[in-house]
Scaffold this motif. Structure first.
Motif, short mmCIF file in Angstrom:
data_model
loop_
_atom_site.label_atom_id
_atom_site.label_comp_id
_atom_site.label_asym_id
_atom_site.label_seq_id
_atom_site.Cartn_x
_atom_site.Cartn_y
_atom_site.Cartn_z
N GLY A 34 -34.25 -27.13 3.46
CA GLY A 34 -33.00 -26.59 2.93
C GLY A 34 -32.42 -25.48 3.78
N ASP A 35 -32.75 -25.47 5.09
CA ASP A 35 -32.40 -24.33 5.94
C ASP A 35 -31.59 -24.72 7.17
OD1 ASP A 35 -33.83 -22.63 4.24
OD2 ASP A 35 -35.71 -22.99 5.32
N GLU A 36 -30.89 -25.82 7.10
CA GLU A 36 -30.12 -26.27 8.26
C GLU A 36 -29.10 -25.21 8.67
OE1 GLU A 36 -28.00 -30.43 9.70
OE2 GLU A 36 -28.10 -29.94 7.56
N GLY A 37 -29.08 -24.87 9.95
CA GLY A 37 -28.14 -23.90 10.47
C GLY A 37 -28.55 -22.45 10.35
N ALA A 38 -29.72 -22.17 9.80
CA ALA A 38 -30.18 -20.79 9.67
C ALA A 38 -30.44 -20.19 11.06
CB ALA A 38 -31.44 -20.73 8.82
N ASP A 39 -30.22 -18.89 11.19
CA ASP A 39 -30.40 -18.22 12.47
C ASP A 39 -30.39 -16.72 12.24
OD1 ASP A 39 -30.42 -17.27 15.05
OD2 ASP A 39 -28.72 -18.46 15.75
N THR A 40 -31.55 -16.16 11.95
CA THR A 40 -31.63 -14.76 11.55
C THR A 40 -31.04 -13.82 12.60
OG1 THR A 40 -33.58 -15.21 10.18
CG2 THR A 40 -33.18 -12.91 10.80
N PHE A 41 -31.61 -13.82 13.80
CA PHE A 41 -31.15 -12.89 14.83
C PHE A 41 -29.73 -13.23 15.29
CE2 PHE A 41 -31.07 -11.39 19.35
CZ PHE A 41 -31.14 -10.04 19.08
N GLY A 42 -29.47 -14.52 15.46
CA GLY A 42 -28.15 -14.93 15.93
C GLY A 42 -27.04 -14.53 14.99
N MET B 187 -22.62 -8.24 13.59
CA MET B 187 -22.59 -6.86 14.06
C MET B 187 -22.07 -6.74 15.49
SD MET B 187 -26.02 -5.25 12.31
CE MET B 187 -25.44 -3.56 12.55
N GLU B 188 -22.02 -7.85 16.20
CA GLU B 188 -21.50 -7.97 17.57
C GLU B 188 -22.42 -7.35 18.61
OE1 GLU B 188 -17.48 -6.50 17.53
OE2 GLU B 188 -16.73 -8.47 16.85
N THR B 189 -23.01 -6.20 18.33
CA THR B 189 -23.93 -5.59 19.28
C THR B 189 -24.96 -4.76 18.53
OG1 THR B 189 -24.11 -4.30 21.31
CG2 THR B 189 -22.56 -3.50 19.64
N LEU B 190 -26.13 -4.59 19.14
CA LEU B 190 -27.19 -3.76 18.60
C LEU B 190 -27.69 -2.84 19.70
CD1 LEU B 190 -29.30 -6.49 16.71
CD2 LEU B 190 -27.91 -4.71 15.63
N LYS B 191 -28.09 -1.62 19.32
CA LYS B 191 -28.66 -0.69 20.29
C LYS B 191 -30.17 -0.94 20.38
CE LYS B 191 -25.15 2.83 19.35
NZ LYS B 191 -24.87 4.19 18.83
N ILE B 192 -30.52 -1.92 21.22
CA ILE B 192 -31.93 -2.33 21.35
C ILE B 192 -32.29 -2.47 22.83
CG2 ILE B 192 -32.20 -3.40 19.08
CD1 ILE B 192 -31.56 -6.12 20.40
N PRO C 64 -29.00 -15.30 23.36
CA PRO C 64 -27.78 -14.53 23.62
C PRO C 64 -26.77 -14.69 22.49
CG PRO C 64 -27.81 -16.52 24.96
CD PRO C 64 -29.15 -16.43 24.29
N GLY C 65 -25.95 -13.67 22.30
CA GLY C 65 -24.93 -13.75 21.26
C GLY C 65 -24.18 -12.45 21.14
N GLY C 66 -23.08 -12.46 20.37
CA GLY C 66 -22.27 -11.27 20.20
C GLY C 66 -21.74 -10.77 21.53
N ARG C 67 -21.68 -9.47 21.68
CA ARG C 67 -21.19 -8.87 22.91
C ARG C 67 -22.33 -8.52 23.87
NH1 ARG C 67 -16.89 -4.47 20.37
NH2 ARG C 67 -15.40 -5.98 19.49
N ARG D 135 -32.73 -9.49 0.57
CA ARG D 135 -31.57 -8.89 -0.11
C ARG D 135 -30.26 -9.25 0.57
NH1 ARG D 135 -34.10 -2.93 -1.74
NH2 ARG D 135 -35.96 -3.76 -2.79
N ARG D 136 -30.34 -10.07 1.62
CA ARG D 136 -29.15 -10.56 2.33
C ARG D 136 -28.25 -9.40 2.78
NH1 ARG D 136 -32.29 -14.21 2.91
NH2 ARG D 136 -31.92 -16.38 2.30
N ASP D 137 -28.90 -8.42 3.39
CA ASP D 137 -28.21 -7.23 3.89
C ASP D 137 -28.20 -7.27 5.42
OD1 ASP D 137 -27.44 -4.66 4.73
OD2 ASP D 137 -28.35 -3.69 2.98
N VAL D 138 -27.11 -7.75 6.00
CA VAL D 138 -27.02 -7.93 7.44
C VAL D 138 -27.09 -6.58 8.16
CG1 VAL D 138 -25.61 -8.81 9.33
CG2 VAL D 138 -25.69 -10.04 7.16
N GLU D 139 -26.29 -5.63 7.73
CA GLU D 139 -26.24 -4.34 8.41
C GLU D 139 -27.59 -3.61 8.31
OE1 GLU D 139 -23.59 -0.21 8.50
OE2 GLU D 139 -23.05 -1.84 7.14
N GLY D 140 -28.21 -3.66 7.12
CA GLY D 140 -29.52 -3.03 6.97
C GLY D 140 -30.55 -3.63 7.90
#
Length: 396
Positions: free
Chosen positions: A27-35, A41-46, A59-62, A294-299
């Motif tokens: 039941g998870d077609e198309g899931a992509d946690t990091f992507g 968020m477009e970019t992360l400070k990592i 790769p993804g975002g900016r 909790r489906r919190d993308v920003e967190g």
């Protein structure tokens, strides 16, 4: 001679990197946690994860790929039939799980199970549904205190959680009830991965909060793992976070309980400054428990950034004969439907000062390559019935 004297294996719990080919069956077609986190968020400070090759891997975002990554990196598929914490961790250490653990997300636990639990514990059960732990305490905490009932709930995981107020239910009694629940849920038709004691304090709504006296009652691994072989060879096996609970103490020589993922990394840094020979195995659960479910993308994104800061400290402290491996145990896409784990590939990022160069490795067909690599490094035999092919030669 051991190639590495110390290996640090850190699991970023639930940081998947894209749906596996069989994701639709879960039941998870198309899931992509990091992507999807990057997409939102477009970019992360990592900077440290970037140096190791995470963005090159997905790769993804900016965010741009690292031109000269210092790590060896790949994505790994899960061979086991599941997408939960125990299945993923057990596979890392050589065990392939064919029969998945039961979940009771839709309708709660069956009446027969609840009736047996009530009879043996001497407490009426309230709740019996899928819920947030903090929310169900707010909803039912006063009733539990007033009536002596017992809050039981589940989640998207294969888990039964039992709440008890430390002042009125008593910790020892809560643990007793959880031990009974663990015995009951050993039955094949009710087989859950973990029973968790969730103590809390407070007298009324708005004042309740959970304490650090949580206790997990997991199923024992279905066979001997690489951890057992390491311990039998008198090597150190240090578990940080949920590791000791996930393996029921099997093969662990020293365990540290973590209050958070940040705390878990602080403990890892402390262990890094100590003398030992063997494995330091770390689980950082907040990615999954606080943000994925909790489906919190920003967190979730900010949690990755917090991890990266301590990762930089760890990279600076690693010794010449240390090997660092970062991975995940499943996905938990915070943009996906529901609150369940997601069937995804996981990242494999590795680094040592001894590595001649960084770069991409071929895709792993099983998480068990990690355990097999650790076993070869310490020149021990993989236990009978385990799976996994070592990739140690590619990490030198």
């Amino acid at each position: 001679m051991k190639a590495y004297r110390r290996i640090f294996l850190i699991v970023l719990d639930s940081l998947g990197i894209g749906a596996m080919p069989d994701a639709a069956a879960f039941g998870d077609e198309g899931a992509d946690t990091f992507g999807h986190i990057l997409e939102k968020m477009e970019t992360l400070k990592i900077p440290n994860l970037q140096k190791l090759g995470l963005v090159n891997l997905h790769p993804g975002g900016r965010m741009k790929e690292e031109e000269r990554p210092i790590g060896r990196y790949a994505r790994f598929a899960e061979a086991s039939n599941g997408k939960d914490t125990m299945t993923g961790h057990w596979e890392m250490m050589g065990l392939r799980t064919e029969k998945p653990f039961r979940t009771f997300t839709e309708n709660g636990f069956p009446p027969e199970l609840i009736q047996e639990l009530e009879r043996r514990c001497g407490r009426r059960v309230i709740g019996n549904k899928s819920a947030s732990g903090t929310a169900i305490i707010e909803e039912l905490g006063e009733e539990e205190i007033q009536t002596g009932a017992m809050i039981v709930y589940t989640s998207a995981d294969s888990v039964m959680q039992i709440c008890g107020n430390e002042e009125t239910f008593d910790l020892a009694n809560l643990y007793r009830c959880c031990e009974i629940a663990r015995e009951i849920t050993m039955k094949d038709e009710w087989r859950v991965g973990r029973v968790i004691a969730r103590p809390y304090v407070g007298k009324k709504r708005g004042e309740f909060h959970r304490t650090s006296n949580r206790r997990d009652y997991a199923l024992k691994p279905t066979g001997r793992t690489v951890l057992n072989a390491l311990k039998d060879a008198d090597l150190d096996v240090i578990g940080i976070g949920k590791i000791n609970d996930i393996f029921c103490g099997e093969g662990i020589t020293k365990a540290y309980h973590s209050d958070s993922s940040v705390h878990g990394m602080e403990q890892t840094l402390e262990v890094c400054d100590q003398e030992f020979c063997g494995l330091c195995f770390v689980n950082l659960v907040d990615f999954d428990a606080l943000w994925g479910h909790r489906r919190d993308v920003e967190g979730y994104g900010k949690e990755i950034e917090k991890f990266d800061r301590n990762l930089g400290v760890l990279l600076d402290r690693l010794r010449e004969d240390d090997l660092l491996i970062l991975t995940a145990d499943h996905g938990n896409d915070p943009t996906y439907k529901g609150t369940d784990h997601t069937r995804e590939y996981v990242p494999f990022l590795s680094y040592s000062r001894r590595m001649k160069e960084g770069g991409r490795l071929e895709e792993g067909k099983s998480f068990a390559a990690i355990g097999a690599t650790i076993a070869e490094n310490f020149q021990i035999e993989m236990p009978e019935g385990t799976i996994g092919t070592s990739m140690l030669a590619k990490l030198l």
